[in-house]
Design a protein around this motif. Sequence first.
Motif, PDB file in Angstrom:
ATOM      1  N   ASP A  78      30.705  44.579  82.179  1.00  0.00           N
ATOM      2  CA  ASP A  78      31.170  44.787  83.551  1.00  0.00           C
ATOM      3  C   ASP A  78      32.398  45.694  83.639  1.00  0.00           C
ATOM      4  O   ASP A  78      32.854  46.015  84.738  1.00  0.00           O
ATOM      5  CB  ASP A  78      31.497  43.435  84.209  1.00  0.00           C
ATOM      6  N   VAL A  79      32.952  46.072  82.480  1.00  0.00           N
ATOM      7  CA  VAL A  79      34.146  46.929  82.479  1.00  0.00           C
ATOM      8  C   VAL A  79      33.768  48.337  82.926  1.00  0.00           C
ATOM      9  O   VAL A  79      32.927  48.996  82.299  1.00  0.00           O
ATOM     10  CB  VAL A  79      34.792  46.970  81.076  1.00  0.00           C
ATOM     11  N   GLU A  80      34.344  48.798  84.025  1.00  0.00           N
ATOM     12  CA  GLU A  80      34.028  50.126  84.561  1.00  0.00           C
ATOM     13  C   GLU A  80      34.927  51.210  83.969  1.00  0.00           C
ATOM     14  O   GLU A  80      34.480  52.313  83.669  1.00  0.00           O
ATOM     15  CB  GLU A  80      34.154  50.115  86.090  1.00  0.00           C
ATOM     16  N   THR A  81      36.218  50.885  83.817  1.00  0.00           N
ATOM     17  CA  THR A  81      37.164  51.844  83.246  1.00  0.00           C
ATOM     18  C   THR A  81      37.913  51.151  82.116  1.00  0.00           C
ATOM     19  O   THR A  81      38.453  50.059  82.301  1.00  0.00           O
ATOM     20  CB  THR A  81      38.172  52.329  84.307  1.00  0.00           C
ATOM     21  N   SER A  82      37.924  51.788  80.955  1.00  0.00           N
ATOM     22  CA  SER A  82      38.537  51.172  79.776  1.00  0.00           C
ATOM     23  C   SER A  82      39.584  52.114  79.182  1.00  0.00           C
ATOM     24  O   SER A  82      39.841  53.203  79.692  1.00  0.00           O
ATOM     25  CB  SER A  82      37.454  50.867  78.734  1.00  0.00           C
ATOM     26  N   ILE A  83      40.150  51.692  78.078  1.00  0.00           N
ATOM     27  CA  ILE A  83      41.129  52.519  77.375  1.00  0.00           C
ATOM     28  C   ILE A  83      40.494  53.843  76.947  1.00  0.00           C
ATOM     29  O   ILE A  83      41.167  54.879  76.866  1.00  0.00           O
ATOM     30  CB  ILE A  83      41.713  51.746  76.152  1.00  0.00           C
ATOM     31  N   TYR A  84      39.187  53.840  76.715  1.00  0.00           N
ATOM     32  CA  TYR A  84      38.484  55.078  76.332  1.00  0.00           C
ATOM     33  C   TYR A  84      38.645  56.154  77.402  1.00  0.00           C
ATOM     34  O   TYR A  84      39.014  57.299  77.101  1.00  0.00           O
ATOM     35  CB  TYR A  84      36.995  54.781  76.105  1.00  0.00           C
ATOM     36  N   GLU A  85      38.367  55.795  78.662  1.00  0.00           N
ATOM     37  CA  GLU A  85      38.486  56.778  79.750  1.00  0.00           C
ATOM     38  C   GLU A  85      39.930  57.244  79.927  1.00  0.00           C
ATOM     39  O   GLU A  85      40.182  58.398  80.280  1.00  0.00           O
ATOM     40  CB  GLU A  85      37.966  56.192  81.062  1.00  0.00           C
ATOM     41  N   CYS A  86      40.873  56.342  79.677  1.00  0.00           N
ATOM     42  CA  CYS A  86      42.294  56.710  79.800  1.00  0.00           C
ATOM     43  C   CYS A  86      42.694  57.723  78.731  1.00  0.00           C
ATOM     44  O   CYS A  86      43.433  58.674  78.993  1.00  0.00           O
ATOM     45  CB  CYS A  86      43.178  55.471  79.700  1.00  0.00           C
ATOM     46  N   ILE A  87      42.175  57.541  77.516  1.00  0.00           N
ATOM     47  CA  ILE A  87      42.522  58.422  76.406  1.00  0.00           C
ATOM     48  C   ILE A  87      41.779  59.756  76.491  1.00  0.00           C
ATOM     49  O   ILE A  87      42.371  60.826  76.345  1.00  0.00           O
ATOM     50  CB  ILE A  87      42.212  57.727  75.051  1.00  0.00           C
ATOM     51  N   VAL A  88      40.484  59.693  76.723  1.00  0.00           N
ATOM     52  CA  VAL A  88      39.641  60.889  76.637  1.00  0.00           C
ATOM     53  C   VAL A  88      39.580  61.668  77.947  1.00  0.00           C
ATOM     54  O   VAL A  88      39.620  62.900  77.958  1.00  0.00           O
ATOM     55  CB  VAL A  88      38.217  60.501  76.172  1.00  0.00           C
ATOM     56  N   ASP A  89      39.499  60.949  79.074  1.00  0.00           N
ATOM     57  CA  ASP A  89      39.318  61.613  80.378  1.00  0.00           C
ATOM     58  C   ASP A  89      40.587  61.676  81.214  1.00  0.00           C
ATOM     59  O   ASP A  89      40.572  62.224  82.318  1.00  0.00           O
ATOM     60  CB  ASP A  89      38.216  60.890  81.184  1.00  0.00           C
ATOM     61  N   GLY A  90      41.676  61.078  80.716  1.00  0.00           N
ATOM     62  CA  GLY A  90      42.931  61.114  81.463  1.00  0.00           C
ATOM     63  C   GLY A  90      42.947  60.228  82.686  1.00  0.00           C
ATOM     64  O   GLY A  90      43.722  60.448  83.622  1.00  0.00           O
ATOM     65  N   GLU A  91      42.093  59.186  82.700  1.00  0.00           N
ATOM     66  CA  GLU A  91      42.076  58.258  83.838  1.00  0.00           C
ATOM     67  C   GLU A  91      43.414  57.521  83.952  1.00  0.00           C
ATOM     68  O   GLU A  91      44.085  57.266  82.951  1.00  0.00           O
ATOM     69  CB  GLU A  91      40.949  57.230  83.674  1.00  0.00           C
ATOM     70  N   ASP A  92      43.775  57.154  85.178  1.00  0.00           N
ATOM     71  CA  ASP A  92      45.009  56.415  85.423  1.00  0.00           C
ATOM     72  C   ASP A  92      44.858  55.003  84.866  1.00  0.00           C
ATOM     73  O   ASP A  92      43.969  54.257  85.304  1.00  0.00           O
ATOM     74  CB  ASP A  92      45.283  56.361  86.932  1.00  0.00           C
ATOM     75  N   PRO A  93      45.690  54.597  83.881  1.00  0.00           N
ATOM     76  CA  PRO A  93      45.542  53.255  83.295  1.00  0.00           C
ATOM     77  C   PRO A  93      45.721  52.131  84.315  1.00  0.00           C
ATOM     78  O   PRO A  93      45.160  51.045  84.144  1.00  0.00           O
ATOM     79  CB  PRO A  93      46.621  53.217  82.214  1.00  0.00           C
ATOM     80  N   LYS A  94      46.484  52.406  85.376  1.00  0.00           N
ATOM     81  CA  LYS A  94      46.695  51.348  86.380  1.00  0.00           C
ATOM     82  C   LYS A  94      45.388  50.943  87.045  1.00  0.00           C
ATOM     83  O   LYS A  94      45.237  49.808  87.495  1.00  0.00           O
ATOM     84  CB  LYS A  94      47.710  51.817  87.423  1.00  0.00           C
ATOM     85  N   LYS A  95      44.428  51.867  87.108  1.00  0.00           N
ATOM     86  CA  LYS A  95      43.128  51.563  87.712  1.00  0.00           C
ATOM     87  C   LYS A  95      42.229  50.777  86.762  1.00  0.00           C
ATOM     88  O   LYS A  95      41.255  50.174  87.189  1.00  0.00           O
ATOM     89  CB  LYS A  95      42.431  52.867  88.118  1.00  0.00           C
ATOM     90  N   ALA A  96      42.556  50.814  85.478  1.00  0.00           N
ATOM     91  CA  ALA A  96      41.726  50.142  84.479  1.00  0.00           C
ATOM     92  C   ALA A  96      42.214  48.729  84.148  1.00  0.00           C
ATOM     93  O   ALA A  96      41.449  47.906  83.648  1.00  0.00           O
ATOM     94  CB  ALA A  96      41.685  50.976  83.199  1.00  0.00           C
ATOM     95  N   ILE A  97      43.477  48.439  84.441  1.00  0.00           N
ATOM     96  CA  ILE A  97      44.073  47.159  84.033  1.00  0.00           C
ATOM     97  C   ILE A  97      43.476  45.995  84.820  1.00  0.00           C
ATOM     98  O   ILE A  97      43.325  46.053  86.046  1.00  0.00           O
ATOM     99  CB  ILE A  97      45.599  47.218  84.189  1.00  0.00           C
ATOM    100  N   LEU A  98      43.145  44.932  84.104  1.00  0.00           N
ATOM    101  CA  LEU A  98      42.551  43.733  84.694  1.00  0.00           C
ATOM    102  C   LEU A  98      43.547  42.582  84.646  1.00  0.00           C
ATOM    103  O   LEU A  98      44.316  42.465  83.688  1.00  0.00           O
ATOM    104  CB  LEU A  98      41.284  43.340  83.926  1.00  0.00           C
ATOM    105  N   LYS A  99      43.514  41.730  85.658  1.00  0.00           N
ATOM    106  CA  LYS A  99      44.414  40.567  85.724  1.00  0.00           C
ATOM    107  C   LYS A  99      43.793  39.411  84.966  1.00  0.00           C
ATOM    108  O   LYS A  99      42.638  39.074  85.162  1.00  0.00           O
ATOM    109  CB  LYS A  99      44.628  40.192  87.196  1.00  0.00           C
TER     110      LYS A  99
END
Length: 266
Positions: A55-76
């Motif tokens: 169910d993970v849509e955005t992970s550390i992979y997208e943050c590293i490789v695609d420059g995604e904003d980590p704040k959008k990937a963080i889960l509570k």
Amino acid sequence: MAKIIALANQKGGVGKTTTAINLAASLAVLEYDVLVIDADPQANATSGLGFEIRDVETSIYECIVDGEDPKKAILKGEIDHLYVLPSHIDLVGAEIEMLNMPEREKVLKGVINKIKDDYDFILIDCSPSLGLITVNALTAADSVMIPVQCEYFALEGLGKLLNTIKIIQTRLNPDLEIEGFLLTMYDSRLRLSNQVVEEVQKHFQDMVFETLITRNIKLSEAPSYGKAVVMYDAASKGAMNYLNLARELLQKNNMTKIDNKNKVAN
């Protein structure tokens, strides 16, 4: 600003992920804001904290490789003050994709710089290797915690890890420190366990945490329920071990808060 700690040992099965999950949960119970960055393609820290990897849509992979904003990937997490930057099997290919990136050893540091002011601690769960992702973690970290299994061959490979740390201190991160060696899977009934403790303490002296993580069935069961042991069975030996480790870490870093009636004393 967060204290950033990488948990690293290229030897598998020494308790890195167990420590990342349960130390983070213990610090969160003590009301410190903690982020676990799952930097292992196996994503065990992600699932061990109750998240379905599919169910993970955005992970550390997208943050590293695609420059995604980590704040959008963080889960509570289930526990207040606990957050996760999840991993995904795609992370296996990240090292190849990073090869042609400028300053490829500092990509993760750039990701963490965007979020480090939001937490008291950031714990990076590294994969059991000394590959580029682990080098990124050590380059981004303030310190490294090294779990050491209380079994035969415990010290095997530690020299290689320490040499890697020395290289990173020289070339990439001169401020990197060793937070300490953490002895895990300790069984006081076994002579071998006690011999390993003595040997590690003799070699590394005050760099070894006083807290020993003992073998504990609740500690082994908790991840299958997607829970840290403090949520699974707060009275268990495993939960007590990691709460003690959290307190020792706080004391070591001179980080204390005013106690209140709802909080365990630091």
